[in-house]
Design a protein around this motif. Structure first.
Motif, short mmCIF file in Angstrom:
data_model
loop_
_atom_site.label_atom_id
_atom_site.label_comp_id
_atom_site.label_asym_id
_atom_site.label_seq_id
_atom_site.Cartn_x
_atom_site.Cartn_y
_atom_site.Cartn_z
N THR A 2 45.63 55.65 94.54
CA THR A 2 45.01 56.08 95.77
C THR A 2 45.51 55.25 96.92
O THR A 2 45.93 54.10 96.78
CB THR A 2 43.48 55.92 95.70
OG1 THR A 2 43.20 54.55 95.56
CG2 THR A 2 42.90 56.70 94.53
N ARG A 5 43.55 52.09 97.36
CA ARG A 5 43.86 51.03 96.43
C ARG A 5 45.17 50.34 96.80
O ARG A 5 45.35 49.16 96.59
CB ARG A 5 43.94 51.61 95.01
CG ARG A 5 43.67 50.60 93.94
CD ARG A 5 43.60 51.26 92.59
NE ARG A 5 44.91 51.71 92.19
CZ ARG A 5 45.11 52.76 91.41
NH1 ARG A 5 44.12 53.48 91.01
NH2 ARG A 5 46.34 53.11 91.06
N ASP A 106 42.48 57.08 85.49
CA ASP A 106 41.88 56.82 86.79
C ASP A 106 41.39 58.08 87.49
O ASP A 106 40.38 58.06 88.19
CB ASP A 106 42.88 56.08 87.70
CG ASP A 106 43.10 54.65 87.26
OD1 ASP A 106 42.21 54.10 86.59
OD2 ASP A 106 44.16 54.08 87.58
N VAL A 107 42.11 59.18 87.34
CA VAL A 107 41.76 60.40 88.09
C VAL A 107 41.00 61.41 87.25
O VAL A 107 40.42 62.36 87.79
CB VAL A 107 43.02 61.07 88.68
CG1 VAL A 107 43.77 60.10 89.57
CG2 VAL A 107 43.93 61.61 87.58
N LYS A 253 35.03 59.50 90.21
CA LYS A 253 35.84 58.41 90.73
C LYS A 253 36.52 58.82 92.03
O LYS A 253 36.61 60.00 92.35
CB LYS A 253 36.92 58.00 89.71
CG LYS A 253 36.37 57.52 88.39
CD LYS A 253 37.51 57.19 87.45
CE LYS A 253 37.01 56.79 86.09
NZ LYS A 253 38.12 56.49 85.16
N HIS A 254 37.01 57.84 92.78
CA HIS A 254 37.79 58.13 94.00
C HIS A 254 39.14 58.70 93.58
O HIS A 254 39.87 58.07 92.82
CB HIS A 254 37.99 56.86 94.82
CG HIS A 254 36.70 56.28 95.32
ND1 HIS A 254 36.03 56.79 96.39
CD2 HIS A 254 35.96 55.24 94.86
CE1 HIS A 254 34.92 56.08 96.60
NE2 HIS A 254 34.87 55.13 95.68
N LEU A 255 39.45 59.86 94.07
CA LEU A 255 40.71 60.51 93.72
C LEU A 255 41.73 60.34 94.82
O LEU A 255 41.38 60.22 96.00
CB LEU A 255 40.48 62.01 93.48
CG LEU A 255 39.54 62.37 92.32
CD1 LEU A 255 39.45 63.87 92.20
CD2 LEU A 255 39.99 61.75 91.03
N ASP A 423 38.39 52.63 90.01
CA ASP A 423 39.43 53.65 90.09
C ASP A 423 40.81 53.09 89.83
O ASP A 423 41.81 53.79 89.99
CB ASP A 423 39.39 54.33 91.46
CG ASP A 423 39.72 53.37 92.60
OD1 ASP A 423 39.43 52.17 92.44
OD2 ASP A 423 40.26 53.80 93.62
#
Length: 514
Positions: A2, A5, A106-107, A253-255, A423
């Motif tokens: 991301t 990140r 993560d995604v 989660k944050h995508l 994430d």
């Protein structure tokens, strides 16, 4: 990866490295100190379901990993080439595709990710067992057919390895952290339990399948296949029950803003394929860059570097011990003692982390490992003219060092779990796994270069140097985080020494005779 990140290659806002407990007494009077000392509050049914699912996954993975070596040795006697190609391909697959695995963790939806890992791993093992069985019963086939079947087995082994990493990273690095709900005492307890499961499977699984294979290779393959087929349903639904009983696991989660972008359909297939490959390479490079920039890179890399060793009672060390005069029974006893010390570390490390924090506990346990291996290596070199005594010194040092090895691993795992954002855990941990596999391959290369038993001293020396360098990297991390490595006694603390020096000078210059 991301965008958020990439802009923050550092610890998240919780800054969990504060849990170092530099002053245990002070922290015990604070809310965070009480939280660290608290015992796990996870409902028993949730913990047991997670442990059972993890046990089944780890058991089947360990049994098949060791069983595949036995099956290959039986099907292709008199040559190490098939087994070497098989093991090398598994390791390379883990290195090359680790960023993709981490990105998917993560995604992806947490339940979907784990379920995919379970199903793919079981399918790969089942298909492999079928092929192994066909080869083991000795069907009349051409050599080219056997070669093709070996290639298929190697590809299936790569899928099995990647699925195993997907499951391991998802559950141990992400699910456990979420279930613990920032209760660091609970987190340490769950980590220790999961590691005990790993070690029990590591000890009993290979022994179990080896005993059956000693009776009949075909029977061992069928048992291996039956266990995989029977366990997949249990794992599939147990992990779902854990997921639905922990609301935090269901949070999105944050995508990445770029994730899921669809390429125009009118583009040529080759163009889309090329762009997909380029995007994958950029993603992998971004993940590696994030890993190297992260504050927890040093403890993670130090833990991965410990895989560059031949001092682990694996095939390399066992082969050398046999040439040094050890019998199979003595090796089995030594290996059992080694695993017992590793299990002991799952009690020692959580207790030590509860007393002085994971950062300080890590440096203590790393020092213990280095000291034991250095002592064993010293005996090995000094008594080189007496092979049995020399080997026994190295064996003793290796066994004792396992407490430090597994204890340090648990400390580093806690730091990573607490310090890597939710994430980013998949990407960070999968890159760490890639390094682990790379260093493990390097350990095999060392025994290929120095292949004679009388040359084992050089791979052993490389292993000790690698452990020492890992300890140095972690010491640098501790120095950066804490500003010092050890607590000096108050009587020799720098501030007190400076004040004493000033008082002495004042007396000298104020004396009447001066």
């Amino acid at each position: 990866m991301t965008a958020r990140r990439r802009e923050q290659p550092y610890l998240d806002e919780r800054t969990p490295l504060i849990t170092d407990l530099d002053d245990a007494e002070a922290s015990s009077s604070t809310p965070s100190g009480n939280r660290n000392d608290a015992q796990g509050q996870v409902p028993t049914r949730i913990a047991y379901r997670l442990y059972i699912s993890h046990f089944l996954s780890t058991w089947n993975s360990r049994v098949f990993e060791f069983g595949a070596v036995l099956y290959l040795a039986s099907v292709f006697p008199g040559t190490l080439l098939p087994m070497s190609a098989y093991a090398l391909s598994r390791g390379l697959a883990a290195i090359i595709f680790a960023p993709a695995v981490g990105h998917y963790i993560d995604v992806g939806n947490r339940l979907q990710v784990v379920r995919v890992s379970i199903v793919l791993q079981r399918l790969a093992v089942a298909a492999s067992c079928v092929i192994f069985y066909l080869l083991a019963i000795g069907l009349p086939t051409e050599r080219v057919v056997n070669t093709c079947l070996l290639v298929i087995l190697t590809l299936l082994a790569c899928f099995e390895k990647l699925s195993s990493i997907l499951n391991l990273v998802s559950v141990e690095k992400d699910w456990v952290v979420v279930i613990a709900r920032e209760d660091y005492g609970c987190l340490r307890t769950m980590n220790a339990q999961m590691r005990r499961i790993d070690l029990v499977c590591k000890l009993i699984g290979p022994l179990f399948i080896a005993l059956i294979e000693g009776i009949s290779t075909e029977a061992a393959i069928l048992v291996n296949l039956g266990m995989n087929v029977c366990s997949v349903v249990v794992e599939y639904f147990l992990i779902a029950k854990v997921y639905y009983e922990v609301p935090e696991l269901q949070e999105t989660k944050h995508l990445s803003l770029n994730f899921g972008r669809v390429e125009p359909a009118q583009q040529n297939f080759l163009v889309r394929f090329w762009r997909t490959c380029c995007q994958g390479v950029r993603q992998a490079l971004g993940d590696f860059g994030f890993y190297f920039r992260h504050q927890l890179f040093l403890p993670s890399f130090a833990g991965a570097l410990l895989y560059l060793t031949v001092l682990s009672f694996s095939g390399q060390m066992v082969t050398w011990l046999l040439s040094a005069g050890y019998g199979s029974t003595q090796i089995a006893v030594a290996r059992t003692l080694s695993v017992m010390f590793e299990v002991l570390a799952t009690w020692v490390a959580p207790w030590l982390m509860g007393k002085i924090g994971p950062t300080r506990a890590g440096i203590w346990l790393a020092s213990w490992q280095i000291t034991c291996l250095a002592g064993g290596m010293a005996i090995f070199w000094v008594y080189a003219s007496q092979p049995l005594l020399s080997a026994s010194g190295l064996v003793g040092g290796t066994i004792l060092s396992r407490v430090g090895l597994r204890g340090f691993d648990l400390c580093a795992q806690v730091l990573i779990q607490e310090g890597v954002a939710a994430d980013a855990r998949g990407s960070f941990s999968s890159i760490e796994v890639a390094w682990q596999n790379l260093f493990e391959i390097c350990s095999y290369v060392s025994t290929i270069v120095f292949s004679r038993p009388d040359q084992f001293k050089w791979p052993a020396l490389i292993s000790v140097i690698a452990v020492g360098f890992a300890g140095l990297l972690y010491a640098i991390f501790v120095r950066i985080q804490r500003g010092h490595l050890v607590h000096l006694p108050k009587c020799i603390a720098p501030e007190r020494l400076q004040r004493s020096r000033e008082r002495v000078l004042d007396r000298i210059f104020s004396a009447p005779d001066f």
